[in-house]
Motif scaffolding. Structure first.
Motif, PDB file in Angstrom:
ATOM      1  N   LEU A  29       4.288   5.245  -9.945  1.00  0.00           N
ATOM      2  CA  LEU A  29       5.231   4.615  -9.391  1.00  0.00           C
ATOM      3  C   LEU A  29       5.951   3.604 -11.202  1.00  0.00           C
ATOM      4  O   LEU A  29       5.447   4.184 -12.025  1.00  0.00           O
ATOM      5  CB  LEU A  29       3.778   3.373  -9.157  1.00  0.00           C
ATOM      6  CG  LEU A  29       3.410   3.590  -8.357  1.00  0.00           C
ATOM      7  CD1 LEU A  29       1.794   2.145  -7.991  1.00  0.00           C
ATOM      8  CD2 LEU A  29       4.267   3.574  -6.805  1.00  0.00           C
ATOM      9  N   LYS A  85       3.802  11.533  -7.956  1.00  0.00           N
ATOM     10  CA  LYS A  85       3.879  10.632  -7.445  1.00  0.00           C
ATOM     11  C   LYS A  85       3.298   9.599  -8.025  1.00  0.00           C
ATOM     12  O   LYS A  85       1.817   8.543  -8.347  1.00  0.00           O
ATOM     13  CB  LYS A  85       3.132  10.564  -6.165  1.00  0.00           C
ATOM     14  CG  LYS A  85       3.780   9.847  -5.337  1.00  0.00           C
ATOM     15  CD  LYS A  85       3.176   9.698  -3.628  1.00  0.00           C
ATOM     16  CE  LYS A  85       3.930   9.723  -3.142  1.00  0.00           C
ATOM     17  NZ  LYS A  85       3.466   9.659  -1.644  1.00  0.00           N
ATOM     18  N   ASP A 121      -1.716  10.699  -0.456  1.00  0.00           N
ATOM     19  CA  ASP A 121      -0.948  12.301  -0.205  1.00  0.00           C
ATOM     20  C   ASP A 121      -1.573  12.970  -1.968  1.00  0.00           C
ATOM     21  O   ASP A 121      -1.746  12.870  -2.825  1.00  0.00           O
ATOM     22  CB  ASP A 121       0.039  12.570  -1.084  1.00  0.00           C
ATOM     23  CG  ASP A 121       1.428  13.963  -0.513  1.00  0.00           C
ATOM     24  OD1 ASP A 121       0.296  14.840  -0.350  1.00  0.00           O
ATOM     25  OD2 ASP A 121       2.272  13.590  -1.134  1.00  0.00           O
ATOM     26  N   ASN A 157      -3.610   1.414  -2.472  1.00  0.00           N
ATOM     27  CA  ASN A 157      -3.297   2.810  -1.946  1.00  0.00           C
ATOM     28  C   ASN A 157      -4.155   3.516  -0.488  1.00  0.00           C
ATOM     29  O   ASN A 157      -5.121   3.100  -0.915  1.00  0.00           O
ATOM     30  CB  ASN A 157      -2.871   4.639  -2.521  1.00  0.00           C
ATOM     31  CG  ASN A 157      -4.484   4.806  -3.899  1.00  0.00           C
ATOM     32  OD1 ASN A 157      -4.995   4.415  -3.569  1.00  0.00           O
ATOM     33  ND2 ASN A 157      -4.015   5.708  -4.363  1.00  0.00           N
ATOM     34  N   GLN A 207       5.924  -1.731 -10.888  1.00  0.00           N
ATOM     35  CA  GLN A 207       5.968  -1.708  -9.488  1.00  0.00           C
ATOM     36  C   GLN A 207       5.544  -2.887  -8.617  1.00  0.00           C
ATOM     37  O   GLN A 207       4.914  -3.887  -8.768  1.00  0.00           O
ATOM     38  CB  GLN A 207       4.290  -0.805  -9.681  1.00  0.00           C
ATOM     39  CG  GLN A 207       2.894  -2.243  -9.914  1.00  0.00           C
ATOM     40  CD  GLN A 207       1.589  -0.952  -9.992  1.00  0.00           C
ATOM     41  OE1 GLN A 207       2.002  -0.055  -9.976  1.00  0.00           O
ATOM     42  NE2 GLN A 207       1.163  -1.910 -10.107  1.00  0.00           N
ATOM     43  N   THR A 260       0.665  -0.887  -0.081  1.00  0.00           N
ATOM     44  CA  THR A 260      -0.122   0.545  -0.011  1.00  0.00           C
ATOM     45  C   THR A 260       0.634   1.273  -0.082  1.00  0.00           C
ATOM     46  O   THR A 260       1.713   1.038   0.774  1.00  0.00           O
ATOM     47  CB  THR A 260      -1.228  -0.085   1.195  1.00  0.00           C
ATOM     48  OG1 THR A 260      -1.710  -1.101   1.525  1.00  0.00           O
ATOM     49  CG2 THR A 260      -2.123   1.170   1.454  1.00  0.00           C
ATOM     50  N   ARG A 261       0.802   2.634  -0.857  1.00  0.00           N
ATOM     51  CA  ARG A 261       1.243   3.123  -1.216  1.00  0.00           C
ATOM     52  C   ARG A 261      -0.132   4.364  -0.072  1.00  0.00           C
ATOM     53  O   ARG A 261      -1.460   4.835  -0.404  1.00  0.00           O
ATOM     54  CB  ARG A 261       1.457   4.204  -2.197  1.00  0.00           C
ATOM     55  CG  ARG A 261       1.328   5.515  -2.578  1.00  0.00           C
ATOM     56  CD  ARG A 261       2.329   5.515  -3.827  1.00  0.00           C
ATOM     57  NE  ARG A 261       0.636   6.068  -4.382  1.00  0.00           N
ATOM     58  CZ  ARG A 261      -0.104   5.942  -5.902  1.00  0.00           C
ATOM     59  NH1 ARG A 261       1.204   6.122  -6.702  1.00  0.00           N
ATOM     60  NH2 ARG A 261      -0.523   6.127  -6.126  1.00  0.00           N
ATOM     61  N   ILE A 294       3.671  -2.059  -5.332  1.00  0.00           N
ATOM     62  CA  ILE A 294       2.631  -1.733  -4.707  1.00  0.00           C
ATOM     63  C   ILE A 294       0.957  -1.767  -5.678  1.00  0.00           C
ATOM     64  O   ILE A 294       1.046  -0.939  -7.014  1.00  0.00           O
ATOM     65  CB  ILE A 294       2.400   0.317  -4.160  1.00  0.00           C
ATOM     66  CG1 ILE A 294       4.161   0.624  -3.890  1.00  0.00           C
ATOM     67  CG2 ILE A 294       1.775   0.445  -3.822  1.00  0.00           C
ATOM     68  CD1 ILE A 294       3.704  -0.120  -2.552  1.00  0.00           C
TER      69      ILE A 294
END
Length: 160
Positions: free
Chosen positions: A41, A39, A33, A50, A45, A29-30, A47
């Motif tokens: 990836l 941001k 933001d 999120n 990846q 998990t990211r 991730i």
């Protein structure tokens, strides 16, 4: 109890400790933001979700490339047990999608009542009712499909 907004829940017992489950969730998990648009990836990846992770709970969703109104929000709670932990997952619409589903349900119901009582045209009332019912059925069917996608990805990545 009848649920007006589609949702799905599952609970299972894991032999892993609660801290280990939360660590695995954190690995895939990211953190969200909302102010950082840059941001992205890299192509390889690791991730896949999120969201926000707490001490024994999390709120995550699958990372997507384009907008998807039927994407489920996964709310998870981890409860420690003597030999493992209890994992409770609740899949639901995001609040904005729930609002619009409710909004269009109210509009189609209101038009149905208007055409039945004021205009007294049962054909238009039936059309409004069927369009509202079709919209709701479409949302429910696509939500169930997206829940299965997110659920299988979550279970595969967590190896639970």
């Amino acid at each position: 109890m009848v649920k007006l907004v589609p949702s799905y829940s599952e609970t299972f017992v894991s032999t892993l400790r609660s801290k280990e489950v939360m660590a695995r969730v954190a690995l895939i998990t990211r953190p969200v933001d909302y102010l950082d648009e840059t941001k992205y990836l890299p192509p390889g990846q690791t991730i896949f979700f999120n969201g926000n992770i707490g001490e024994n709970s999390f709120r995550i969703s699958k990372i997507i490339d384009r907008a998807d109104s039927f994407l489920p929000l996964i709310k998870g709670e981890i409860a420690p047990l003597p030999k493992g932990c209890l994992v409770s997952l609740n899949y639901s619409f995001f609040p904005g999608a729930s609002f619009f589903l409710g909004f269009w349900a109210i509009v189609s119901f209101g038009l149905t009542v208007l055409f039945l009582s004021v205009v007294q045209d049962w054909k238009l009332a039936l059309i409004c009712f069927l369009v509202g019912l079709g919209n709701y059925g479409f949302a429910w069917a696509h939500f169930k499909r997206k829940v299965k996608e997110s659920q299988s990805l979550f279970h595969e990545l967590m190896k639970l």
